[in-house]
Design a protein around this motif. Structure first.
Motif, short mmCIF file in Angstrom:
data_model
loop_
_atom_site.label_atom_id
_atom_site.label_comp_id
_atom_site.label_asym_id
_atom_site.label_seq_id
_atom_site.Cartn_x
_atom_site.Cartn_y
_atom_site.Cartn_z
N ASN A 51 0.83 -1.20 0.00
CA ASN A 51 0.00 0.00 0.00
C ASN A 51 0.87 1.26 0.00
O ASN A 51 1.60 1.50 0.96
CB ASN A 51 -0.93 0.00 1.21
N SER A 52 0.76 2.02 -1.07
CA SER A 52 1.58 3.23 -1.20
C SER A 52 1.15 4.32 -0.22
O SER A 52 1.86 5.30 -0.02
CB SER A 52 1.49 3.77 -2.64
N GLY A 53 -0.02 4.16 0.41
CA GLY A 53 -0.46 5.15 1.38
C GLY A 53 0.11 4.94 2.77
O GLY A 53 -0.12 5.76 3.68
N LEU A 54 0.87 3.85 2.96
CA LEU A 54 1.35 3.53 4.31
C LEU A 54 2.30 4.58 4.86
O LEU A 54 2.22 4.94 6.04
CB LEU A 54 2.04 2.16 4.31
N ALA A 55 3.20 5.11 4.03
CA ALA A 55 4.22 6.05 4.51
C ALA A 55 3.58 7.25 5.21
O ALA A 55 4.06 7.69 6.27
CB ALA A 55 5.10 6.51 3.35
N ALA A 104 2.41 10.13 10.27
CA ALA A 104 1.45 10.71 11.21
C ALA A 104 1.62 10.11 12.60
O ALA A 104 1.58 10.83 13.61
CB ALA A 104 0.02 10.49 10.71
N MET A 105 1.81 8.79 12.68
CA MET A 105 1.96 8.14 13.99
C MET A 105 3.29 8.52 14.63
O MET A 105 3.38 8.72 15.84
CB MET A 105 1.83 6.63 13.84
N ALA A 106 4.34 8.65 13.82
CA ALA A 106 5.65 9.03 14.36
C ALA A 106 5.62 10.45 14.92
O ALA A 106 6.30 10.76 15.91
CB ALA A 106 6.72 8.91 13.28
N GLY A 107 4.85 11.32 14.29
CA GLY A 107 4.79 12.71 14.73
C GLY A 107 3.71 13.01 15.72
O GLY A 107 3.48 14.18 16.08
N ASP A 108 3.02 11.99 16.20
CA ASP A 108 1.89 12.18 17.11
C ASP A 108 2.38 12.46 18.53
O ASP A 108 3.49 12.10 18.91
CB ASP A 108 1.01 10.92 17.09
N SER A 109 1.51 13.08 19.31
CA SER A 109 1.84 13.31 20.72
C SER A 109 1.63 12.05 21.55
O SER A 109 2.13 11.94 22.67
CB SER A 109 0.97 14.45 21.28
N THR A 110 0.85 11.09 21.01
CA THR A 110 0.61 9.82 21.68
C THR A 110 1.53 8.75 21.10
O THR A 110 1.66 8.62 19.89
CB THR A 110 -0.86 9.37 21.49
N ALA A 111 2.16 7.98 21.98
CA ALA A 111 3.04 6.90 21.50
C ALA A 111 2.22 5.78 20.88
O ALA A 111 1.13 5.46 21.35
CB ALA A 111 3.87 6.36 22.66
N ILE A 147 2.98 -6.37 3.32
CA ILE A 147 3.16 -4.95 3.61
C ILE A 147 4.58 -4.63 4.09
O ILE A 147 4.98 -3.46 4.13
CB ILE A 147 2.13 -4.50 4.68
N LEU A 148 5.37 -5.66 4.42
CA LEU A 148 6.70 -5.42 4.99
C LEU A 148 7.61 -4.61 4.08
O LEU A 148 8.43 -3.82 4.55
CB LEU A 148 7.38 -6.75 5.34
N GLY A 149 7.47 -4.79 2.77
CA GLY A 149 8.30 -4.03 1.83
C GLY A 149 8.09 -2.54 1.97
O GLY A 149 9.05 -1.75 1.93
N ASP A 150 6.84 -2.14 2.16
CA ASP A 150 6.53 -0.71 2.34
C ASP A 150 7.06 -0.21 3.68
O ASP A 150 7.51 0.94 3.80
CB ASP A 150 5.02 -0.48 2.26
N VAL A 151 7.01 -1.06 4.71
CA VAL A 151 7.55 -0.68 6.01
C VAL A 151 9.07 -0.50 5.91
O VAL A 151 9.63 0.46 6.45
CB VAL A 151 7.21 -1.75 7.08
#
Length: 380
Positions: A198-202, A207-214, A224-228
């Protein structure tokens, strides 16, 4: 004399994922354990089966697993007596010699095509209708579904009670996660990610990396691992790998057996799932989720996506409905989903409550295995 068990044959062709064997394996076990039937499961790819059931002997022509008679579907078919009930899973083509064996029975078997799951309106009108005929043997359509008039969903007896007890037992959840090597930081939201490429994963990971919540993201081995890997800038991600970027921890999990995957979904606050089997199990988890539907030619899968969304979002407020629908549509189009994710987070309490209500609503229907048995009872 004891009554002879009704004999069922289930035929499964593994296409290119685990949904086909995942569904038929769950169904076969439930028919044996809950309905006392004698079930043969014919599978053409035991290597794929081994991922779900590690004790499978991939070279064995015949073996018993969980009281199911597992048969290797050979390229060269050997003469075999037909069963009382024959299920062709997902329109797979039965061996011609087996079809002749069905004809040769004194009483023809009940022959059903167990179709793919869909929420489309036409399913109700086609469920249970006669399909093609092979000589004297009639085939019937059997459609799983979400509405009255369909075959329902796979759901083992007591599943929701076990899930509820597990979700209320924080110690049981901690022990389960620790057993899989998962140790989330206190207060971190737990999300599972099982999806196709899924090209939308990045954008979601950003968004999760920049969130205030861990966030602790659990990624079972899969496509999906290739996109990760591309997002992390690493190669060769495998089970056990843990990478941290800002507020996001990414952990790769091994492919696990079905009961473990169920509990993983029960532990998570949000589940991204794919295909059919994990899609249904996410609904029984009673938590908000995101479905990556299997892509089909001419984008006909998008019609199925919209049909499900139309049912699923009923009862939500307009803003929550737009948020979750937008997230699902963008994800399935491979578009950036960061904004949709942030919008969805704003409606979290409502979406959590709705996920549980949807689960309970679906549980009012007969489960798929019971519906199949009832169909056979009415047929004879």
């Amino acid at each position: 004399m004891p009554e002879m068990k009704t004999r069922w044959d289930i035929f499964c062709t593994v296409v290119d994922n685990f949904g086909d064997i995942g569904v038929t394996w769950r169904l076969a076990r439930q028919l044996v354990t809950e309905h006392g039937l004698a079930v043969r499961l014919w599978v053409d790819d035991l290597r794929a089966f081994e991922r779900l059931c590690p004790e499978i002997d991939i070279d064995a022509v015949q073996q018993w697993q969980h009281d199911v008679d597992v048969r290797q579907w050979p390229a060269e078919w050997q003469p075999t007596e037909a069963a009382d009930v024959v299920i062709a899973a997902f329109a797979c083509q039965l061996p011609s010699a087996y079809m002749d064996a069905m004809v040769e029975r004194e009483k023809p078997p009940l022959w059903m095509n167990l179709d793919y799951l869909s929420a489309e309106d036409w399913v109700i009108g086609c469920h249970g209708l006669p399909s093609v005929k092979y000589k004297s043997v009639q085939k019937f359509f059997f459609f799983p579904g979400f509405q009255k008039g369909t075959g329902g969903l796979l759901r083992e007896r007591g599943l929701l009670e076990r899930r509820r007890q597990f979700q209320q037992d924080l110690q049981a959840q901690r022990e389960f996660l620790q057993g899989m090597g998962i140790d989330p930081a206190p207060g971190a939201q737990l999300i599972s990610l099982f999806a196709y490429e899924n090209s939308g994963l990045a954008s979601w990971l950003d968004a999760m990396a920049g969130d205030s919540t861990a966030t602790h993201l659990l990624v079972p081995e899969g496509r999906i691992l290739g996109d990760v890997e591309r997002w992390l800038g690493v190669q060769g991600l495998a089970a056990g790998a843990v990478h941290v970027r800002d507020a996001l921890t990414v952990q790769v999990l091994p492919f696990v057996r079905q009961d473990q995957y169920d509990r993983l979904l029960w532990c998570c606050d949000f589940n991204a799932v794919r295909g059919e089997d994990s899609f249904v199990r996410a609904q029984w988890a009673g938590r908000p989720f995101l479905w990556h539907i299997y892509r089909q030619e001419e984008d006909i899968h998008l019609d199925k996506l919209e049909a499900f969304l139309e049912l699923y979002v009923k009862g939500l407020s307009a803003p929550a409905r737009e948020a979750i629908s937008g997230l699902w549509r963008a994800w399935n189009a491979g578009e950036k989903i960061a904004d949709h994710w942030q919008l969805t987070r704003k409606h979290w309490p409502e979406l959590e409550k709705h996920a549980e209500a949807w689960c309970q609503e679906q549980a009012l229907q007969a489960d798929l295995a019971t519906a199949l048995v009832q169909f056979y009872g009415n047929w004879i």
